[in-house]
Design a protein around this motif. Structure first.
Motif, PDB file in Angstrom:
ATOM      1  N   SER A   1       1.022  -1.264  -0.007  1.00 37.49           N
ATOM      2  CA  SER A   1      -0.064  -0.125  -0.137  1.00 37.49           C
ATOM      3  C   SER A   1       1.010   1.338  -0.043  1.00 37.49           C
ATOM      4  O   SER A   1       2.143   1.243   0.237  1.00 37.49           O
ATOM      5  CB  SER A   1      -0.997   0.116   1.158  1.00 37.49           C
ATOM      6  N   ALA A   2       0.408   2.337  -0.184  1.00 40.47           N
ATOM      7  CA  ALA A   2       0.985   3.433  -0.479  1.00 40.47           C
ATOM      8  C   ALA A   2       0.290   4.919  -0.081  1.00 40.47           C
ATOM      9  O   ALA A   2      -0.954   4.968  -0.341  1.00 40.47           O
ATOM     10  CB  ALA A   2       1.735   3.793  -1.929  1.00 40.47           C
ATOM     11  N   VAL A   3       0.984   5.646   0.644  1.00 44.14           N
ATOM     12  CA  VAL A   3       0.254   7.001   1.138  1.00 44.14           C
ATOM     13  C   VAL A   3       1.153   8.292   0.599  1.00 44.14           C
ATOM     14  O   VAL A   3       2.094   8.145   0.618  1.00 44.14           O
ATOM     15  CB  VAL A   3       0.029   7.178   2.437  1.00 44.14           C
ATOM     16  N   GLY A   4       0.265   9.217   0.065  1.00 46.69           N
ATOM     17  CA  GLY A   4       1.170  10.229  -0.750  1.00 46.69           C
ATOM     18  C   GLY A   4       0.714  11.473  -0.099  1.00 46.69           C
ATOM     19  O   GLY A   4      -0.719  11.633  -0.019  1.00 46.69           O
ATOM     20  N   LEU A   5       1.557  12.315   0.228  1.00 44.87           N
ATOM     21  CA  LEU A   5       1.117  13.590   0.866  1.00 44.87           C
ATOM     22  C   LEU A   5       1.873  14.797   0.130  1.00 44.87           C
ATOM     23  O   LEU A   5       3.194  14.764  -0.169  1.00 44.87           O
ATOM     24  CB  LEU A   5       1.405  13.885   2.389  1.00 44.87           C
ATOM     25  N   ASP A   6       1.157  15.754  -0.187  1.00 43.95           N
ATOM     26  CA  ASP A   6       1.809  16.891  -0.995  1.00 43.95           C
ATOM     27  C   ASP A   6       0.809  18.328  -0.977  1.00 43.95           C
ATOM     28  O   ASP A   6      -0.289  18.077  -0.867  1.00 43.95           O
ATOM     29  CB  ASP A   6       1.992  16.663  -2.416  1.00 43.95           C
ATOM     30  N   LEU A   7       1.353  19.118  -1.044  1.00 41.73           N
ATOM     31  CA  LEU A   7       0.862  20.694  -0.488  1.00 41.73           C
ATOM     32  C   LEU A   7       0.502  21.255  -2.170  1.00 41.73           C
ATOM     33  O   LEU A   7      -0.412  22.199  -2.047  1.00 41.73           O
ATOM     34  CB  LEU A   7       1.642  21.427  -0.144  1.00 41.73           C
ATOM     35  N   ASP A   8       1.033  20.494  -3.316  1.00 38.91           N
ATOM     36  CA  ASP A   8       0.762  21.015  -4.403  1.00 38.91           C
ATOM     37  C   ASP A   8      -0.440  20.545  -5.253  1.00 38.91           C
ATOM     38  O   ASP A   8      -0.610  19.563  -5.664  1.00 38.91           O
ATOM     39  CB  ASP A   8       2.018  20.942  -5.371  1.00 38.91           C
TER      40      ASP A   8
ATOM     41  N   LYS B   1     -12.958  14.029   5.006  1.00 43.58           N
ATOM     42  CA  LYS B   1     -12.045  12.933   5.009  1.00 43.58           C
ATOM     43  C   LYS B   1     -10.756  13.139   5.475  1.00 43.58           C
ATOM     44  O   LYS B   1      -9.874  13.667   4.444  1.00 43.58           O
ATOM     45  CB  LYS B   1     -12.140  11.776   3.985  1.00 43.58           C
ATOM     46  N   LEU B   2     -10.253  13.401   6.683  1.00 37.63           N
ATOM     47  CA  LEU B   2      -8.911  13.862   7.053  1.00 37.63           C
ATOM     48  C   LEU B   2      -8.036  12.600   7.423  1.00 37.63           C
ATOM     49  O   LEU B   2      -8.510  11.510   7.447  1.00 37.63           O
ATOM     50  CB  LEU B   2      -9.010  14.775   8.335  1.00 37.63           C
ATOM     51  N   MET B   3      -6.668  12.806   7.020  1.00 35.57           N
ATOM     52  CA  MET B   3      -5.929  11.662   7.371  1.00 35.57           C
ATOM     53  C   MET B   3      -5.839  11.041   8.766  1.00 35.57           C
ATOM     54  O   MET B   3      -5.879   9.743   9.044  1.00 35.57           O
ATOM     55  CB  MET B   3      -4.429  11.946   7.374  1.00 35.57           C
ATOM     56  N   LYS B   4      -6.363  11.961   9.901  1.00 33.90           N
ATOM     57  CA  LYS B   4      -6.638  11.497  10.953  1.00 33.90           C
ATOM     58  C   LYS B   4      -7.651  10.402  11.109  1.00 33.90           C
ATOM     59  O   LYS B   4      -7.726   9.675  11.874  1.00 33.90           O
ATOM     60  CB  LYS B   4      -6.456  12.351  12.072  1.00 33.90           C
ATOM     61  N   ASP B   5      -8.398  10.346  10.293  1.00 32.07           N
ATOM     62  CA  ASP B   5      -9.862   9.625  10.268  1.00 32.07           C
ATOM     63  C   ASP B   5      -9.791   8.665   9.354  1.00 32.07           C
ATOM     64  O   ASP B   5     -10.574   7.552   9.180  1.00 32.07           O
ATOM     65  CB  ASP B   5     -11.102  10.656   9.741  1.00 32.07           C
ATOM     66  N   ALA B   6      -8.761   8.488   8.595  1.00 34.68           N
ATOM     67  CA  ALA B   6      -8.727   7.493   7.671  1.00 34.68           C
ATOM     68  C   ALA B   6      -7.848   6.256   8.255  1.00 34.68           C
ATOM     69  O   ALA B   6      -6.970   6.187   8.944  1.00 34.68           O
ATOM     70  CB  ALA B   6      -7.569   8.091   6.420  1.00 34.68           C
TER      71      ALA B   6
ATOM     72  N   LEU C   1      -5.520   3.783   7.828  1.00 36.51           N
ATOM     73  CA  LEU C   1      -4.335   3.391   7.130  1.00 36.51           C
ATOM     74  C   LEU C   1      -3.249   2.553   7.947  1.00 36.51           C
ATOM     75  O   LEU C   1      -3.283   2.623   9.072  1.00 36.51           O
ATOM     76  CB  LEU C   1      -3.858   4.789   6.941  1.00 36.51           C
ATOM     77  N   PRO C   2      -2.599   1.732   7.195  1.00 38.96           N
ATOM     78  CA  PRO C   2      -1.751   0.711   8.057  1.00 38.96           C
ATOM     79  C   PRO C   2      -0.543   1.817   8.361  1.00 38.96           C
ATOM     80  O   PRO C   2      -0.172   2.725   7.655  1.00 38.96           O
ATOM     81  CB  PRO C   2      -1.490  -0.349   6.946  1.00 38.96           C
ATOM     82  N   ALA C   3      -0.133   1.155   9.639  1.00 42.57           N
ATOM     83  CA  ALA C   3       1.080   1.860   9.905  1.00 42.57           C
ATOM     84  C   ALA C   3       2.106   1.666   8.817  1.00 42.57           C
ATOM     85  O   ALA C   3       2.333   0.415   8.339  1.00 42.57           O
ATOM     86  CB  ALA C   3       1.564   1.533  11.347  1.00 42.57           C
TER      87      ALA C   3
ATOM     88  N   ALA D   1       7.003  12.015  10.690  1.00 46.77           N
ATOM     89  CA  ALA D   1       7.691  10.965  10.183  1.00 46.77           C
ATOM     90  C   ALA D   1       7.672   9.832  10.899  1.00 46.77           C
ATOM     91  O   ALA D   1       7.174   8.565  10.605  1.00 46.77           O
ATOM     92  CB  ALA D   1       8.762  11.186   9.147  1.00 46.77           C
ATOM     93  N   LEU D   2       8.236  10.024  12.116  1.00 44.61           N
ATOM     94  CA  LEU D   2       8.495   8.855  13.131  1.00 44.61           C
ATOM     95  C   LEU D   2       7.103   8.252  13.479  1.00 44.61           C
ATOM     96  O   LEU D   2       7.057   7.064  13.774  1.00 44.61           O
ATOM     97  CB  LEU D   2       9.401   9.485  14.587  1.00 44.61           C
ATOM     98  N   ASN D   3       6.283   9.157  13.808  1.00 40.67           N
ATOM     99  CA  ASN D   3       4.813   8.741  14.511  1.00 40.67           C
ATOM    100  C   ASN D   3       3.970   7.910  13.393  1.00 40.67           C
ATOM    101  O   ASN D   3       3.106   7.146  13.892  1.00 40.67           O
ATOM    102  CB  ASN D   3       3.998  10.180  14.738  1.00 40.67           C
ATOM    103  N   ALA D   4       4.189   8.240  12.201  1.00 40.79           N
ATOM    104  CA  ALA D   4       3.449   7.282  11.266  1.00 40.79           C
ATOM    105  C   ALA D   4       4.315   5.907  10.924  1.00 40.79           C
ATOM    106  O   ALA D   4       3.469   5.233  10.268  1.00 40.79           O
ATOM    107  CB  ALA D   4       3.670   8.147   9.758  1.00 40.79           C
ATOM    108  N   LEU D   5       5.430   5.661  11.446  1.00 45.31           N
ATOM    109  CA  LEU D   5       6.021   4.294  11.367  1.00 45.31           C
ATOM    110  C   LEU D   5       5.457   3.281  12.108  1.00 45.31           C
ATOM    111  O   LEU D   5       5.033   3.738  13.318  1.00 45.31           O
ATOM    112  CB  LEU D   5       7.478   4.532  11.576  1.00 45.31           C
ATOM    113  N   THR D   6       5.569   2.264  11.955  1.00 45.25           N
ATOM    114  CA  THR D   6       4.742   1.080  12.612  1.00 45.25           C
ATOM    115  C   THR D   6       5.735   0.928  14.069  1.00 45.25           C
ATOM    116  O   THR D   6       6.929   1.087  13.736  1.00 45.25           O
ATOM    117  CB  THR D   6       4.669  -0.239  11.944  1.00 45.25           C
ATOM    118  N   THR D   7       5.162   0.424  15.197  1.00 46.76           N
ATOM    119  CA  THR D   7       5.773   0.109  16.257  1.00 46.76           C
ATOM    120  C   THR D   7       6.611  -1.058  16.079  1.00 46.76           C
ATOM    121  O   THR D   7       7.739  -1.378  16.871  1.00 46.76           O
ATOM    122  CB  THR D   7       5.009  -0.175  17.387  1.00 46.76           C
ATOM    123  N   LYS D   8       6.555  -1.716  15.035  1.00 48.97           N
ATOM    124  CA  LYS D   8       7.310  -3.237  14.957  1.00 48.97           C
ATOM    125  C   LYS D   8       8.572  -2.513  14.484  1.00 48.97           C
ATOM    126  O   LYS D   8       9.681  -3.737  14.258  1.00 48.97           O
ATOM    127  CB  LYS D   8       6.605  -4.029  13.899  1.00 48.97           C
TER     128      LYS D   8
END
Length: 396
Positions: free
Chosen positions: A135-142, A220-225, A227-229, A256-263
């Motif tokens: 899976s992939a998540v992309g984030l951009d301001l443009d 639909k905000l990212m915090k409500d989506a 998404l897998p870690a 960036a650190l918070n988005a990473l899985t705890t594994k």
């Protein structure tokens, strides 16, 4: 962006990506973040006086400001397509991402990627093709880049792959507030047409606004989506240079650190440097249908800021796209990046560097640079060179 343009040559751009080096829009349109792609970015050979003169003569051709001429804003001639062709090499980046993950985390295959400053999300789309579990998540301001991605990258990958990628529009410094812009797979089906010969074709969705992404889910905000870690978070194309203060840099690394899985996971970014990175530079690379020029106008040694512009010259169309991309960058040092990553909470930081050709030795370049297959090597120390590219790996 590995990188065929950027990292393949810090002057040559990589994505493999490392440097087309610095991209920018006209002064009044400078964006907070670069494309992310990219890739990467290759730096180009310096033009001699004779080269400049011949180029000036050629430029009795009509110069065109890309943003003001919609007639050239189509698929193959769009600035985003040209950027992807000249700057990015996602397969090379992905190869290194996998290598870094297995080396510093191990125990499993990385399946979930987040591409910050994703631009047209070329890397994310490529990531999905190699494994159906990814899976992939992309984030951009443009918004314009995201719209182009929807029409020209995502709408060509099929509903099965499309369902595994989520794009978000917003600021990487406030990721949880970013809004989902990913199209529902049903939208792809709606845009499939049957031609006279019975073959299906996917038509692109027309966009009339560049101010916000099409099909954005306003609620639909990212915090409500759901998404897998993520196993890997990356920020390529020197995108972190768009963050001008240490406070912003550390805050971004914390997100960036918070988005990473705890594994266990990794954050990977790229950076360029060398003595030639702190002066005015103009590099050029020629491709069959266009010439790509990277220009660094100036460098402030106190603020460590520079202005970068990316230009394209379309051969057949006799058009110049001046300032297709422009950015104001803060050139961070490797120790500053390491200290900021550690302050954000990463437990270890690793540098992978490759030396690039001296800018004074490069006069002209066709396609991607010679020596593009040189490997990045992990280093504990590295003597200053005219030009270098680096991957920086933060391990969670």
């Amino acid at each position: 962006m590995g990188k065929h343009g950027k990292k393949q040559s810090h002057r040559h751009n990589r994505q493999g990506r490392t440097a087309s080096y610095y991209l920018e829009k006209p002064d009044e349109e400078i964006q907070e973040y670069p494309l992310g792609p990219q890739t990467s970015s290759a730096q180009e050979p310096t033009l001699s006086e004779s080269d400049k003169e011949s180029q000036e003569e050629e430029t009795q051709e009509k110069e065109t400001n890309f943003d003001k001429n919609p007639s050239i804003n189509n698929d193959l001639l769009s600035k985003f397509s040209l950027y992807q062709q000249s700057v990015q090499s996602p397969k090379g980046d992905i190869s290194y991402l996998q290598k870094f993950f297995l080396m510093y985390v191990g125990g499993r295959l990385p399946l979930h990627l987040q591409e910050d400053f994703c631009g047209t999300a070329l890397l994310s789309v490529e990531w999905l093709h190699s494994d159906a579990r990814r899976s992939a998540v992309g984030l951009d301001l443009d918004a314009e880049a995201l719209n182009w991605c929807m029409d020209n990258n995502m709408n060509k990958i099929g509903a099965d792959v499309h369902s595994r990628i989520s794009l978000f529009h917003g600021n990487v410094l406030q990721p949880l507030e970013c809004r989902l812009v990913n199209l529902d797979p049903r939208e792809i089906i709606k845009n499939i047409k049957i031609d006279d010969e019975g073959e299906s074709k996917t038509s692109s969705l027309n966009s009339t606004s560049q101010g916000s992404p099409k099909a954005v889910c306003r609620t639909k905000l990212m915090k409500d989506a759901k998404l897998p870690a993520r196993d890997i978070v990356c920020a390529f194309n020197y995108s972190c240079c768009c963050l001008h203060s240490r406070k912003e840099l550390v805050l971004y690394f914390k997100h960036a650190l918070n988005a990473l899985t705890t594994k266990g996971g990794i954050f990977v970014m790229d950076l360029y440097g060398g003595s030639s990175s702190e002066c005015e530079l103009r590099m050029q690379r020629r491709f069959p249908n266009f010439t790509y020029t990277w220009e660094q106008a100036e460098f402030d040694i106190i603020q460590r800021k520079t202005r970068i512009s990316l230009h394209f010259n379309l051969h057949k169309q006799h058009k110049k796209i001046r300032h297709a991309f422009s950015y104001s960058w803060r050139l961070w040092s490797l120790p500053e990046i390491k200290e900021s990553l550690e302050e954000a909470g990463f437990r270890s930081v690793h540098f992978w560097i490759r030396n690039m050709p001296d800018s004074e030795e490069i006069r002209c370049m066709d396609g991607f640079p010679v020596g593009r297959d040189l490997k990045y090597e992990e280093v504990k120390s590295f003597q200053q060179q005219d030009s270098w590219n680096a991957y920086i790996v933060g391990v969670a």
